[in-house]
Scaffold this motif. Structure first.
Motif, mmCIF file in Angstrom:
data_model
loop_
_atom_site.group_PDB
_atom_site.id
_atom_site.type_symbol
_atom_site.label_atom_id
_atom_site.label_comp_id
_atom_site.label_asym_id
_atom_site.label_seq_id
_atom_site.Cartn_x
_atom_site.Cartn_y
_atom_site.Cartn_z
ATOM 1 N N ARG A 1 26.981 -9.787 -11.670
ATOM 2 C CA ARG A 1 26.616 -8.430 -11.296
ATOM 3 C C ARG A 1 25.130 -8.228 -11.482
ATOM 4 N NH1 ARG A 1 30.021 -5.042 -14.563
ATOM 5 N NH2 ARG A 1 31.918 -5.878 -13.639
ATOM 6 N N THR A 2 24.645 -8.759 -12.592
ATOM 7 C CA THR A 2 23.211 -8.614 -12.810
ATOM 8 C C THR A 2 22.445 -9.296 -11.692
ATOM 9 O OG1 THR A 2 23.820 -9.050 -15.091
ATOM 10 C CG2 THR A 2 21.479 -8.715 -14.602
ATOM 11 N N GLN A 3 22.928 -10.501 -11.348
ATOM 12 C CA GLN A 3 22.220 -11.232 -10.290
ATOM 13 C C GLN A 3 22.268 -10.491 -8.984
ATOM 14 O OE1 GLN A 3 23.910 -15.090 -10.015
ATOM 15 N NE2 GLN A 3 22.380 -15.997 -11.343
ATOM 16 N N GLU A 4 23.436 -9.951 -8.737
ATOM 17 C CA GLU A 4 23.552 -9.224 -7.479
ATOM 18 C C GLU A 4 22.617 -8.056 -7.470
ATOM 19 O OE1 GLU A 4 27.464 -7.529 -5.978
ATOM 20 O OE2 GLU A 4 25.754 -6.322 -5.256
ATOM 21 N N GLU A 5 22.519 -7.486 -8.592
ATOM 22 C CA GLU A 5 21.619 -6.357 -8.654
ATOM 23 C C GLU A 5 20.196 -6.811 -8.443
ATOM 24 O OE1 GLU A 5 23.331 -3.360 -11.440
ATOM 25 O OE2 GLU A 5 21.191 -3.253 -11.969
ATOM 26 N N THR A 6 19.907 -7.932 -9.061
ATOM 27 C CA THR A 6 18.571 -8.479 -8.841
ATOM 28 C C THR A 6 18.340 -8.710 -7.359
ATOM 29 O OG1 THR A 6 18.884 -9.683 -10.886
ATOM 30 C CG2 THR A 6 16.970 -10.280 -9.552
ATOM 31 N N GLY A 7 19.347 -9.331 -6.755
ATOM 32 C CA GLY A 7 19.226 -9.592 -5.316
ATOM 33 C C GLY A 7 19.002 -8.320 -4.552
ATOM 34 N N ARG B 1 8.973 -0.441 -10.927
ATOM 35 C CA ARG B 1 10.131 0.434 -11.039
ATOM 36 C C ARG B 1 11.382 -0.356 -11.346
ATOM 37 N NH1 ARG B 1 11.322 4.192 -6.275
ATOM 38 N NH2 ARG B 1 11.536 2.134 -5.438
ATOM 39 N N THR B 2 11.525 -1.455 -10.646
ATOM 40 C CA THR B 2 12.757 -2.223 -10.824
ATOM 41 C C THR B 2 12.864 -2.775 -12.238
ATOM 42 O OG1 THR B 2 12.487 -2.925 -8.551
ATOM 43 C CG2 THR B 2 14.113 -4.111 -9.861
ATOM 44 N N LEU B 3 11.738 -3.319 -12.672
ATOM 45 C CA LEU B 3 11.822 -3.996 -13.965
ATOM 46 C C LEU B 3 11.353 -3.104 -15.099
ATOM 47 C CD1 LEU B 3 10.384 -7.426 -12.840
ATOM 48 C CD2 LEU B 3 12.752 -6.868 -13.333
ATOM 49 N N SER B 4 11.070 -1.886 -14.761
ATOM 50 C CA SER B 4 10.556 -0.927 -15.770
ATOM 51 C C SER B 4 9.413 -1.548 -16.539
ATOM 52 C CB SER B 4 11.653 -0.527 -16.770
ATOM 53 O OG SER B 4 12.848 -0.367 -16.115
ATOM 54 N N LEU B 5 8.391 -1.847 -15.807
ATOM 55 C CA LEU B 5 7.271 -2.516 -16.443
ATOM 56 C C LEU B 5 6.279 -1.484 -16.940
ATOM 57 C CD1 LEU B 5 6.612 -5.250 -13.810
ATOM 58 C CD2 LEU B 5 7.785 -5.519 -15.977
ATOM 59 N N GLU B 6 5.548 -1.932 -17.930
ATOM 60 C CA GLU B 6 4.502 -1.052 -18.384
ATOM 61 C C GLU B 6 3.294 -1.151 -17.453
ATOM 62 O OE1 GLU B 6 3.257 -1.699 -22.341
ATOM 63 O OE2 GLU B 6 1.470 -0.452 -22.115
ATOM 64 N N GLU B 7 2.974 -2.398 -17.134
ATOM 65 C CA GLU B 7 1.788 -2.570 -16.309
ATOM 66 C C GLU B 7 1.990 -3.773 -15.419
ATOM 67 O OE1 GLU B 7 -1.773 -0.890 -16.091
ATOM 68 O OE2 GLU B 7 -0.843 -1.858 -14.369
ATOM 69 N N ASN C 1 5.294 -23.181 -9.692
ATOM 70 C CA ASN C 1 5.650 -22.053 -8.857
ATOM 71 C C ASN C 1 6.628 -21.123 -9.578
ATOM 72 O OD1 ASN C 1 7.865 -23.655 -8.890
ATOM 73 N ND2 ASN C 1 8.259 -23.602 -6.698
ATOM 74 N N ARG C 2 6.741 -21.270 -10.892
ATOM 75 C CA ARG C 2 7.650 -20.398 -11.628
ATOM 76 C C ARG C 2 6.851 -19.330 -12.351
ATOM 77 N NH1 ARG C 2 12.800 -22.695 -11.797
ATOM 78 N NH2 ARG C 2 13.100 -20.606 -12.568
ATOM 79 N N HIS D 1 16.979 -13.744 -15.147
ATOM 80 C CA HIS D 1 17.128 -13.198 -13.803
ATOM 81 C C HIS D 1 15.902 -12.368 -13.440
ATOM 82 C CE1 HIS D 1 18.758 -9.840 -16.222
ATOM 83 N NE2 HIS D 1 18.210 -9.091 -15.304
ATOM 84 N N GLU D 2 15.305 -11.784 -14.422
ATOM 85 C CA GLU D 2 14.108 -11.008 -14.118
ATOM 86 C C GLU D 2 12.978 -11.940 -13.686
ATOM 87 O OE1 GLU D 2 13.698 -9.035 -17.813
ATOM 88 O OE2 GLU D 2 14.797 -7.252 -17.145
ATOM 89 N N LEU D 3 12.893 -13.064 -14.354
ATOM 90 C CA LEU D 3 11.860 -14.031 -13.966
ATOM 91 C C LEU D 3 12.088 -14.519 -12.554
ATOM 92 C CD1 LEU D 3 11.497 -16.183 -17.191
ATOM 93 C CD2 LEU D 3 10.000 -14.384 -16.354
ATOM 94 N N GLU D 4 13.356 -14.758 -12.273
ATOM 95 C CA GLU D 4 13.660 -15.214 -10.917
ATOM 96 C C GLU D 4 13.283 -14.163 -9.896
ATOM 97 O OE1 GLU D 4 17.421 -18.065 -12.005
ATOM 98 O OE2 GLU D 4 17.739 -16.270 -10.792
ATOM 99 N N LEU D 5 13.587 -12.945 -10.264
ATOM 100 C CA LEU D 5 13.223 -11.848 -9.377
ATOM 101 C C LEU D 5 11.732 -11.866 -9.107
ATOM 102 C CD1 LEU D 5 14.103 -9.138 -8.021
ATOM 103 C CD2 LEU D 5 13.425 -8.051 -10.121
ATOM 104 N N VAL D 6 10.994 -12.014 -10.150
ATOM 105 C CA VAL D 6 9.533 -12.008 -10.020
ATOM 106 C C VAL D 6 9.079 -13.147 -9.117
ATOM 107 C CG1 VAL D 6 7.424 -12.474 -11.265
ATOM 108 C CG2 VAL D 6 9.052 -10.844 -12.171
ATOM 109 N N GLU D 7 9.669 -14.323 -9.310
ATOM 110 C CA GLU D 7 9.240 -15.463 -8.464
ATOM 111 C C GLU D 7 9.550 -15.207 -7.003
ATOM 112 O OE1 GLU D 7 11.400 -18.645 -10.179
ATOM 113 O OE2 GLU D 7 10.334 -18.409 -12.079
ATOM 114 N N VAL D 8 10.743 -14.697 -6.783
ATOM 115 C CA VAL D 8 11.123 -14.458 -5.383
ATOM 116 C C VAL D 8 10.179 -13.430 -4.759
ATOM 117 C CG1 VAL D 8 12.892 -13.433 -3.940
ATOM 118 C CG2 VAL D 8 13.525 -15.081 -5.686
#
Lengths: 740, 151
Positions: A137-143, A172-178, A221-222, A291-298
Motif C-alpha cells: 500500500r505504501t508503495q502504491e501510494e508512492t507510485g 508536499r508529498t514527502l512533507s519536507l522541510e526544505e 544514480n541512487r 520507498h521515499e528514496l525510491e520516490l525521490v530517484e524516480v
C-alpha cells in the motif's frame, strides 16, 4: 446395615453428613448431566469441530458418571437389589467408557495440540501478510505520488515551472522541510543554487563541483544520504539547538538532444548533472524510508526527462523562428534578384539598341570613307578605325549574345544551308591573318559530308570561326588543318566526352570538326578552364591576342544548343592542340538535290543562290570569261557567254536579268553597248541590269560607267563572296555602285 | 603511297607556291568554284589559261619583231595577258605584265623586250608549277583522297 469390624466405631449414620453427601451427589450428577448438554449445545452451535465421535464418547462417559452419582443417591438409604444391580451396571459401563475415552484421548490430544500450533502459525502468517500489504500500500501510494508528480511536472514545458513544481510537489508529498536544486554553471565548475522550496529568491550561492560529497552523489544514480552539515545542505543558518533532519541528495541528469541515440536509450555519458537536496523536517524522528528514496530517484529521472522535453521544445521553437527569419530573408533576396535580373534585362535591351546604333554608324561611315580618295596615312587611319570598330562590334555582340545565352533566351535559327560553303567562307575569312603570319591552313572535307544541312548556319559559322581563329591566334608558325566529317557512332562516344550521349537518328547526322594546330599548346590542368567565361590563361595570352575570353564560352553554349559537345585536347605546352566539336545537324529533304531548284531563306550573311537567274557575260578574254562563268554557275545562275560586243547585242534579251561586261573589250566600247541596251529596253523593269567588269579602279572609269547608265561596277578579279553580294545588292536595290 | 602522305605532299607543294608568290588567292577562288557539278573546273581554266597565254606570248613576240611596233596592239595583248593571269591567280606573271604595260606606255622597245623575256620566264615557271600541282591533285584523287583547300 451390618456392623463392621472397623477400627473406628461405627457411628450412626449422621443425618447431616448424609444429607450433604446426598446433596453433593445430586449436584455432581446434575453437573455431569449438564456438561454434555452444554457440549452438545455449543458444538452444535459451532460449525467446525472435527471430533464429534470423541464428544459422544466423552458425553457418554460423563453421562454415565453422572448416572453413577445419581444412582448413588439411592444407596444412602436402604436400597433393593435392583438398585444395586443398576448401580453396578452403571459403574461397569462408566468404567468401560472412561477407559475407552482415556485411550482415545491419548490419540486425540496431540492432534488437538497440533491444531493449536497451526493456529499459531496462521496467525503469524496473517501478521506477516498484513505487514506486506502495508508495504504494498505504501508503495502504491508512492507510485501514485510519483504519477501525480510526473503529471504535474510534465504538464508544463516551461523549464522553470517544471523545476518549481517538482520541488513543491516533492515537498508536499514527502512533507519536507526544505528542498533545493543546484544547477551547474555555464563553466561547469560550480553548482549554483537555483531553486528552493521555502526560500523565495535564492541568492546566487555557489559551491564548487568537485566536493567529495557531490562526487559521491553524482557517481551513483541512487538517492544518497548526506550529512546535513555539508555545504549543499546548509541552506539555512544553523540556529539554536535544533537537530537538522536527515538529508538526501540525488543527481538529476541534464540531457541534451545529442545524447539521444536512435536505437538506444540515452547513455548517461552526459557529464552535466544538477543536484537535488531534500531535507526532512528537523526535530522530527523521521527517517528516510526506502520507498521515499525510491520516490525521490524516480522523480529525479522524470525531471530529467521533462527538462529535456522542455529543452527540445525550446530548440524547435528557436529553429522555427530561425527558419522563419531565413524564409523572409530568402524571399527578400529572391525579390531583389528578380529585380536585378529585370533591371539587367532592361539595361541589356536598351544597351543592345543604344550600343549598336552608333557602332553601325561608325562602321558604315568608315567603310564609306574607305571608298573615297585618301592619302596612304589617311587610309591607314581609316582602316584602323574600321578594324577597331569591327572588333568592338564583335565584342558587343559577344557580350550581348552571351547574356542572352545565359538567360536561355537564345534560340537557334534553323534553316537549310550549304555546309561546304560555311567551311570555305571561314577559310576565306581566316586566310588574310594566316598568310600574314605565314601559317598554312588546310581544309579537308570528307566526301560523305552532305553539302546541305539543316541547322543554325550563322552560329555554326561563328563557332567554327572562333575555333579556327583561336588556332590561328595561338600558333606562331606551322600549319593548321581543319577536318570535317560525319561522325559515326563509335567515334561519337569519345572517352574524353563522357557525358555526351549522341543518338543518331534518321533525319540527323553528327558533324565532327577537328581543328589541329601546331601552336603553343595547352597544359592539361588548364584545359577545363578554357570554356569558362572571361578566364584567360596567362601563359596563352600574348600581346597579339585581343578578345575578352568569351569566345570559347560562347562556342560551348552554341554547341550545347546544337546538342553537341566541344573539347580541346593538347599533349602539353609547345605541342599544339586540337579543338574538336561535334554538333547535330539535320539532313534536308532529298526532294531537291540540285542547287538550282533550291530556294534559300536566309538573307545577307549566309548562302545565297540565284537559281535560274539568267545572266549574260561578255568578255573577250577566254580565261576571265570562263572564270566569271564558273563563278556565276556556282551561284546557280544560268549563264550565257559572249566574247564580243556585237554578239552581246545580238543575244541579249528580256530574259537576261543581268549583263556582266568587260569594259575593255576591243571593238565596240563596253560603254556603247550599255547605251545600246538602254535604247533597246526602254522600260526599266524589262531592261537587264548592267554591270561593268574592269581592272581599273580609278574614278574616271566609274564616272564613265555611271554616265552610260550602268548599274554597277566590279573590279576584276572578283571573289565568290563579292559576286554573291553584288548580285544580292543588285537584285534587291537594282543599283550597285561599289564592289571595287 | 597513302592518302595522308599524298595530301601532305600536295599541301606542302601548294603552300610553297603561295609562299613564293607564284599563286595568289585568286587561285583559291577557282578552287572554290570546283564542286561535284563542276569537277574539273580548275583544270579546265588552267588549260585555257595556258592556251591563251601561249597564244598571246606568240603574238607579243611577233609584234615586237616588226619594224613598226604597234604599241597599242601590244598594250592590248599585255592587257589581255594580265587579265588572264589575274583571273587564274598567276601573281608573278600579272606583276610583270604591269611592268610591261608601263613600258608600252613609254614606248620603250628595250624595256618591252626585257619585259617580254621576263613574262615568258615567269609564265613557263608558273606553267610548270601548275602542271605539277595538278598532277599531284590527280594522284591524290586517284588514291581516294579529297583535295584540301589551299590558303
Amino acid at each position: 446395615m451390618e456392623s463392621c469390624n472397623c477400627i473406628e466405631p461405627q457411628w450412626p449414620a449422621d443425618e447431616l453428613l448424609m444429607k450433604y453427601q446426598y446433596i453433593s451427589d445430586f449436584f455432581i450428577a446434575l453437573a455431569y448431566f449438564s456438561i454434555p448438554l452444554e457440549l452438545i449445545y455449543f458444538v452444535k452451535k459451532s460449525a467446525v469441530f472435527p471430533y464429534r465421535w470423541v464428544l459422544v464418547q466423552f458425553g457418554a462417559f460423563i453421562v454415565l458418571c453422572g448416572a453413577t452419582h445419581l444412582i448413588n443417591l439411592w444407596t444412602f438409604s436402604m436400597h433393593s437389589r435392583t438398585v444395586a444391580i443398576v448401580m453396578t451396571t452403571a459403574k461397569v459401563l462408566t468404567a468401560v467408557v472412561s477407559c475407552a475415552t482415556a485411550l482415545m484421548l491419548v490419540h486425540i490430544i496431540p492432534d488437538l495440540l497440533s491444531v493449536k500450533t497451526r493456529e499459531l502459525f496462521l496467525k503469524n502468517k496473517a501478521a506477516e501478510l498484513d505487514r506486506e500489504m502495508g508495504l504494498i500500500r505504501t508503495q502504491e501510494e508512492t507510485g501514485r505520488h510519483v504519477r501525480m508528480l510526473t503529471h504535474e511536472i510534465r504538464s508544463t514545458l516551461d523549464r522553470h515551472t517544471i523545476l518549481k513544481t517538482t520541488l513543491v510537489e516533492l515537498g508536499r508529498t514527502l512533507s519536507l522541510e526544505e528542498c533545493a536544486l543546484w544547477m551547474p554553471t555555464r563553466t561547469g565548475l560550480e553548482l549554483q543554487l537555483s531553486y528552493t522550496l521555502r526560500q523565495q529568491n535564492p541568492v546566487g550561492y555557489t559551491v564548487p563541483i568537485q566536493l567529495p560529497v557531490i562526487n559521491q552523489v553524482f557517481s551513483s544514480n541512487r538517492a544518497v544520504k548526506i550529512s546535513p552539515n555539508c555545504p549543499v545542505a546548509r541552506l539555512r543558518p544553523l540556529a539554536g539547538k535544533y537537530m537538522p533532519g536527515e538529508v538526501v541528495a540525488v543527481r538529476v541528469p541534464l540531457l541534451h538532444l545529442s545524447n539521444f541515440q536512435i536505437n538506444d536509450w540515452p547513455e548517461l555519458s552526459t557529464k552535466r548533472y544538477a543536484l537535488m537536496v531534500l531535507m526532512l523536517p528537523s526535530d522530527s524522528a523521521r527517517q528516510w524510508h526506502v520507498h521515499e528514496l525510491e520516490l525521490v530517484e524516480v522523480v529525479a529521472d522524470q525531471v530529467a526527462v521533462a527538462l529535456s522535453h522542455a529543452a527540445i521544445l525550446e530548440e524547435s521553437m528557436r529553429a522555427r523562428d530561425l527558419l522563419m527569419e531565413q524564409n523572409i530573408a530568402l524571399d527578400l533576396a529572391r525579390r531583389e534578384a528578380e529585380t536585378a535580373i529585370r533591371a539587367r534585362n532592361d539595361f541589356l535591351a536598351v544597351m543592345n539598341h543604344e550600343m549598336r546604333t552608333p557602332m553601325h554608324a561608325i562602321i558604315a561611315l568608315s567603310s564609306l570613307l574607305q571608298e573615297t580618295e585618301l592619302t596612304p596615312e589617311q587610309r591607314l587611319m581609316v582602316e584602323t578605325i574600321l578594324k577597331s570598330s569591327n572588333l568592338l562590334a564583335t565584342l558587343i555582340n559577344d557580350v550581348l549574345d552571351l547574356s542572352r545565352l545565359e538567360d536561355g533566351s537564345l534560340q537557334l535559327q534553323i534553316g537549310t544551308f550549304n555546309l561546304h560553303a560555311v567551311f570555305r567562307e571561314v577559310l576565306n575569312l581566316i586566310k588574310p591573318i594566316a598568310s600574314v603570319k605565314k601559317l598554312l591552313v588546310a581544309l579537308n572535307l570528307s566526301p560523305d559530308l552532305p553539302e546541305y544541312a539543316v541547322g543554325d548556319e550563322k552560329r555554326l559559322m561563328q563557332t567554327l570561326l572562333n575555333v579556327v581563329g583561336n588556332a590561328v591566334k595561338f600558333t606562331k608558325e606551322g600549319n593548321i588543318s581543319i577536318t570535317a566529317f560525319v561522325a559515326k557512332s563509335e567515334s561519337l562516344r569519345d572517352a574524353r566526352a563522357p557525358d555526351f550521349f549522341p543518338v543518331p537518328s534518321e533525319n540527323h547526322f553528327y558533324l565532327r570538326v577537328q581543328v589541329k594546330d601546331s601552336g603553343s599548346g595547352i597544359s592539361p590542368q588548364d584545359t577545363p578552364k578554357l570554356f569558362t567565361k572571361f578566364a584567360q590563361n596567362q601563359t596563352m595570352a600574348t600581346r597579339n591576342s585581343g578578345g575578352s575570353g568569351l569566345g570559347l564560352a560562347i562556342c560551348k553554349r552554341f554547341v550545347n544548343l546544337m546538342e553537341g559537345h566541344i573539347w580541346i585536347e593538347s599533349e602539353g605546352l609547345g605541342k599544339g592542340c586540337t579543338a574538336i566539336f561535334i554538333v547535330k545537324l539535320g539532313i534536308p529533304e532529298h526532294s531537291n538535290e540540285s542547287k538550282l531548284s533550291f530556294m534559300p531563306k536566309l538573307p545577307g550573311h549566309g548562302q545565297t543562290n540565284f537559281p535560274g537567274l539568267k545572266v549574260l557575260v561578255m568578255d573577250d578574254n577566254s580565261v576571265s570569261r570562263s572564270v566569271t562563268k564558273g563563278l556565276l554557275v556556282h551561284l546557280g545562275c544560268d549563264v550565257m557567254t559572249v566574247s564580243s560586243s556585237e554578239e552581246c547585242l545580238r543575244v541579249i534579251s528580256q530574259e537576261h536579268k543581268v549583263v556582266f561586261m568587260d569594259v575593255c573589250v576591243p571593238g565596240i566600247d563596253g560603254y556603247e553597248v550599255a547605251v545600246h541596251i538602254h535604247e533597246k529596253f526602254t522600260r526599266r523593269h524589262e531592261r537587264p541590269l548592267i554591270v561593268a567588269l574592269t581592272g581599273n579602279t580609278d574614278k574616271v572609269t566609274k564616272e564613265n560607267c555611271m554616265r552610260v547608265g550602268m548599274d554597277g561596277v566590279i573590279l576584276k578579279p572578283i571573289s565568290l563572296e563579292k559576286m554573291r553580294s553584288v548580285l544580292l545588292d543588285l537584285l534587291e536595290h537594282r543599283v550597285l555602285f561599289e564592289a571595287i | 603511297m597513302d592518302v595522308a602522305t599524298l595530301q601532305k605532299q600536295l599541301l606542302d607543294y601548294s603552300n610553297s607556291l603561295f609562299r613564293e608568290g607564284f599563286l595568289d588567292k585568286q587561285f583559291n577562288q577557282l578552287q572554290q568554284l570546283q564542286d561535284e557539278t563542276n569537277p574539273d573546273f580548275v583544270v579546265e581554266v588552267v588549260n585555257l589559261y595556258f592556251e591563251d597565254s601561249e597564244r598571246l606570248l606568240d603574238e607579243l613576240a611577233k609584234t615586237l619583231d616588226q619594224q613598226n611596233v604597234d604599241f597599242q596592239k601590244m598594250d592590248a595583248h599585255v592587257h589581255q595577258l594580265k587579265g588572264s593571269s589575274s583571273s587564274v591567280g598567276a601573281q608573278r606573271v600579272q606583276n610583270v605584265c604591269v611592268a610591261f604595260r608601263n613600258c608600252c606606255e613609254e614606248r620603250n622597245i628595250e624595256g618591252c623586250l626585257k619585259c617580254l623575256q621576263q613574262v615568258k620566264h615567269q609564265y613557263f615557271l608558273v606553267k610548270n608549277k601548275l602542271e605539277t600541282l595538278l598532277k599531284l591533285e590527280k594522284q591524290l584523287v586517284a588514291a581516294g583522297g579529297s583535295i584540301p583547300m589551299y590558303c
